[in-house]
Design a protein around this motif. Structure first.
Motif, PDB file in Angstrom:
ATOM      1  N   MET A   1       0.845  -1.194   0.000  1.00  0.00           N
ATOM      2  CA  MET A   1       0.000   0.000   0.000  1.00  0.00           C
ATOM      3  C   MET A   1       0.884   1.250   0.000  1.00  0.00           C
ATOM      4  O   MET A   1       1.903   1.293   0.671  1.00  0.00           O
ATOM      5  CB  MET A   1      -0.916  -0.002   1.226  1.00  0.00           C
ATOM      6  CG  MET A   1      -1.938  -1.133   1.217  1.00  0.00           C
ATOM      7  SD  MET A   1      -3.079  -0.933  -0.158  1.00  0.00           S
ATOM      8  CE  MET A   1      -4.101  -2.381   0.059  1.00  0.00           C
ATOM      9  N   PHE A   2       0.452   2.274  -0.755  1.00  0.00           N
ATOM     10  CA  PHE A   2       1.304   3.445  -0.933  1.00  0.00           C
ATOM     11  C   PHE A   2       1.540   4.192   0.379  1.00  0.00           C
ATOM     12  O   PHE A   2       2.647   4.708   0.611  1.00  0.00           O
ATOM     13  CB  PHE A   2       0.702   4.393  -1.972  1.00  0.00           C
ATOM     14  CG  PHE A   2       1.655   5.460  -2.404  1.00  0.00           C
ATOM     15  CD1 PHE A   2       2.564   5.222  -3.425  1.00  0.00           C
ATOM     16  CD2 PHE A   2       1.679   6.690  -1.771  1.00  0.00           C
ATOM     17  CE1 PHE A   2       3.472   6.193  -3.818  1.00  0.00           C
ATOM     18  CE2 PHE A   2       2.582   7.668  -2.155  1.00  0.00           C
ATOM     19  CZ  PHE A   2       3.475   7.413  -3.183  1.00  0.00           C
ATOM     20  N   SER A   3       0.531   4.274   1.224  1.00  0.00           N
ATOM     21  CA  SER A   3       0.700   5.003   2.487  1.00  0.00           C
ATOM     22  C   SER A   3       1.788   4.374   3.354  1.00  0.00           C
ATOM     23  O   SER A   3       2.487   5.072   4.094  1.00  0.00           O
ATOM     24  CB  SER A   3      -0.621   5.048   3.255  1.00  0.00           C
ATOM     25  OG  SER A   3      -1.096   3.737   3.502  1.00  0.00           O
ATOM     26  N   GLU A   4       1.949   3.050   3.239  1.00  0.00           N
ATOM     27  CA  GLU A   4       2.974   2.360   4.025  1.00  0.00           C
ATOM     28  C   GLU A   4       4.376   2.596   3.468  1.00  0.00           C
ATOM     29  O   GLU A   4       5.373   2.355   4.148  1.00  0.00           O
ATOM     30  CB  GLU A   4       2.662   0.864   4.094  1.00  0.00           C
ATOM     31  CG  GLU A   4       1.407   0.574   4.907  1.00  0.00           C
ATOM     32  CD  GLU A   4       1.003  -0.891   4.882  1.00  0.00           C
ATOM     33  OE1 GLU A   4       1.648  -1.682   4.154  1.00  0.00           O
ATOM     34  OE2 GLU A   4       0.034  -1.233   5.578  1.00  0.00           O
ATOM     35  N   ILE A   5       4.449   3.083   2.234  1.00  0.00           N
ATOM     36  CA  ILE A   5       5.726   3.534   1.673  1.00  0.00           C
ATOM     37  C   ILE A   5       5.993   4.978   2.097  1.00  0.00           C
ATOM     38  O   ILE A   5       7.101   5.329   2.516  1.00  0.00           O
ATOM     39  CB  ILE A   5       5.700   3.444   0.130  1.00  0.00           C
ATOM     40  CG1 ILE A   5       5.562   1.986  -0.320  1.00  0.00           C
ATOM     41  CG2 ILE A   5       6.936   4.091  -0.490  1.00  0.00           C
ATOM     42  CD1 ILE A   5       5.272   1.828  -1.801  1.00  0.00           C
ATOM     43  N   ALA A   6       4.967   5.805   2.015  1.00  0.00           N
ATOM     44  CA  ALA A   6       5.127   7.243   2.243  1.00  0.00           C
ATOM     45  C   ALA A   6       5.422   7.589   3.697  1.00  0.00           C
ATOM     46  O   ALA A   6       6.314   8.400   3.981  1.00  0.00           O
ATOM     47  CB  ALA A   6       3.871   7.981   1.779  1.00  0.00           C
ATOM     48  N   PHE A   7       4.691   6.989   4.628  1.00  0.00           N
ATOM     49  CA  PHE A   7       4.796   7.430   6.021  1.00  0.00           C
ATOM     50  C   PHE A   7       6.198   7.222   6.599  1.00  0.00           C
ATOM     51  O   PHE A   7       6.718   8.130   7.257  1.00  0.00           O
ATOM     52  CB  PHE A   7       3.732   6.740   6.890  1.00  0.00           C
ATOM     53  CG  PHE A   7       3.485   7.474   8.186  1.00  0.00           C
ATOM     54  CD1 PHE A   7       2.686   8.596   8.208  1.00  0.00           C
ATOM     55  CD2 PHE A   7       4.066   7.039   9.368  1.00  0.00           C
ATOM     56  CE1 PHE A   7       2.460   9.285   9.397  1.00  0.00           C
ATOM     57  CE2 PHE A   7       3.845   7.716  10.552  1.00  0.00           C
ATOM     58  CZ  PHE A   7       3.037   8.845  10.572  1.00  0.00           C
ATOM     59  N   PRO A   8       6.852   6.081   6.380  1.00  0.00           N
ATOM     60  CA  PRO A   8       8.224   5.938   6.885  1.00  0.00           C
ATOM     61  C   PRO A   8       9.205   6.950   6.285  1.00  0.00           C
ATOM     62  O   PRO A   8      10.156   7.359   6.959  1.00  0.00           O
ATOM     63  CB  PRO A   8       8.600   4.504   6.486  1.00  0.00           C
ATOM     64  CG  PRO A   8       7.304   3.790   6.369  1.00  0.00           C
ATOM     65  CD  PRO A   8       6.356   4.808   5.821  1.00  0.00           C
ATOM     66  N   VAL A   9       8.962   7.374   5.040  1.00  0.00           N
ATOM     67  CA  VAL A   9       9.812   8.407   4.438  1.00  0.00           C
ATOM     68  C   VAL A   9       9.612   9.726   5.177  1.00  0.00           C
ATOM     69  O   VAL A   9      10.577  10.434   5.493  1.00  0.00           O
ATOM     70  CB  VAL A   9       9.502   8.568   2.932  1.00  0.00           C
ATOM     71  CG1 VAL A   9      10.296   9.732   2.341  1.00  0.00           C
ATOM     72  CG2 VAL A   9       9.813   7.284   2.181  1.00  0.00           C
ATOM     73  N   PHE A  10       8.362  10.053   5.476  1.00  0.00           N
ATOM     74  CA  PHE A  10       8.083  11.258   6.260  1.00  0.00           C
ATOM     75  C   PHE A  10       8.758  11.173   7.636  1.00  0.00           C
ATOM     76  O   PHE A  10       9.371  12.148   8.098  1.00  0.00           O
ATOM     77  CB  PHE A  10       6.575  11.447   6.442  1.00  0.00           C
ATOM     78  CG  PHE A  10       5.806  11.701   5.170  1.00  0.00           C
ATOM     79  CD1 PHE A  10       6.416  12.260   4.057  1.00  0.00           C
ATOM     80  CD2 PHE A  10       4.466  11.363   5.080  1.00  0.00           C
ATOM     81  CE1 PHE A  10       5.709  12.499   2.888  1.00  0.00           C
ATOM     82  CE2 PHE A  10       3.741  11.600   3.918  1.00  0.00           C
ATOM     83  CZ  PHE A  10       4.367  12.171   2.823  1.00  0.00           C
ATOM     84  N   GLU A  11       8.647  10.024   8.276  1.00  0.00           N
ATOM     85  CA  GLU A  11       9.265   9.850   9.595  1.00  0.00           C
ATOM     86  C   GLU A  11      10.782  10.008   9.527  1.00  0.00           C
ATOM     87  O   GLU A  11      11.393  10.605  10.423  1.00  0.00           O
ATOM     88  CB  GLU A  11       8.912   8.481  10.167  1.00  0.00           C
ATOM     89  CG  GLU A  11       7.455   8.352  10.575  1.00  0.00           C
ATOM     90  CD  GLU A  11       7.149   6.984  11.151  1.00  0.00           C
ATOM     91  OE1 GLU A  11       6.578   6.914  12.261  1.00  0.00           O
ATOM     92  OE2 GLU A  11       7.484   5.973  10.488  1.00  0.00           O
ATOM     93  N   GLN A  12      11.391   9.485   8.470  1.00  0.00           N
ATOM     94  CA  GLN A  12      12.838   9.604   8.328  1.00  0.00           C
ATOM     95  C   GLN A  12      13.257  11.062   8.161  1.00  0.00           C
ATOM     96  O   GLN A  12      14.230  11.520   8.762  1.00  0.00           O
ATOM     97  CB  GLN A  12      13.337   8.784   7.137  1.00  0.00           C
ATOM     98  CG  GLN A  12      14.860   8.848   6.978  1.00  0.00           C
ATOM     99  CD  GLN A  12      15.373   8.032   5.807  1.00  0.00           C
ATOM    100  OE1 GLN A  12      14.608   7.355   5.137  1.00  0.00           O
ATOM    101  NE2 GLN A  12      16.667   8.103   5.579  1.00  0.00           N
ATOM    102  N   SER A  13      12.519  11.796   7.342  1.00  0.00           N
ATOM    103  CA  SER A  13      12.795  13.219   7.148  1.00  0.00           C
ATOM    104  C   SER A  13      12.715  13.971   8.479  1.00  0.00           C
ATOM    105  O   SER A  13      13.585  14.794   8.790  1.00  0.00           O
ATOM    106  CB  SER A  13      11.799  13.809   6.143  1.00  0.00           C
ATOM    107  OG  SER A  13      11.777  15.210   6.201  1.00  0.00           O
TER     108      SER A  13
END
Length: 201
Positions: A1-13
């Motif tokens: 799922m795309f949200s499960e890709i996006a959210f960890p990237v946001f957290e890393q930033s």
């Protein structure tokens, strides 16, 4: 799922920013330029810096001249944020350009990238509310109040994951179609803001 890709990237930033906690720290995007993760990281970095600029400008002791300069910087950041959302939507438009849209397909009230914009801000809210909920120098009442708010934010995260993934699946299946409108912000444009263009005369 795309949200499960996006959210960890946001957290890393967000984690990377707080390693310095400095609004002037240059971005060091760890993702390749041709990836959606690169765009997501850049988007959240803008949001994170702006979050802290908004904190700084609310200092009641701030020098008025410094506050004006900061307000201009926040305006520029808002434009950058909007531009980045449009870049992300361009990714989805290109990705699903060949999808056969069904005759009964409907348009959504917001595009995938604007939904992801909300998720990026939500990641920041969760990070900072967790900080407050575990703050050692705060009262127990404060920590409990922030824990309650954090639980609501985490519930919102779950719902937003579902909404984003459902929207992307609907676009992918032709049940919904994308249409992206440029934001056309007027207040930064010297040709559209009367205060700016009248001062040019």
């Amino acid at each position: 799922m795309f949200s499960e890709i996006a959210f960890p990237v946001f957290e890393q930033s967000i984690r990377d920013y707080h390693a310095f906690d400095n609004v002037d720290q240059p971005i060091n995007n760890p993702y390749s330029k041709n990836t959606i993760e690169h765009l997501l990281y850049a988007k959240n970095w803008i949001d994170t810096v702006q979050w802290h600029l908004e904190d700084i400008i609310r200092n009641p002791e701030i020098d008025p001249v410094a506050a004006l300069a900061l307000k201009r910087r926040i305006d520029a950041s808002n434009q950058e944020r909007t531009d980045m959302v449009e870049y992300i939507d361009s990714y989805f438009l290109q990705k699903y350009a060949t999808v056969q849209v069904k005759p009964e397909a409907k348009i959504n009230s917001e595009s995938p990238a604007w939904a992801l914009d909300r998720l990026s801000i939500l990641a920041l809210k969760i990070y900072h509310m967790h900080e407050e909920a575990t703050r050692n120098d705060a009262s127990e009442a404060h920590r409990q109040k922030c824990t309650d708010k954090l639980n609501v934010l985490l519930e919102q995260k779950k719902d937003l994951f579902t909404a984003i993934d459902d929207l992307i699946a609907d676009i992918e299946n032709g049940d919904k179609y994308m249409k992206v409108y440029k934001q056309m912000k007027m207040y930064n444009d010297e040709e559209l803001n009367p205060v700016l263009y009248q001062n040019k005369k």
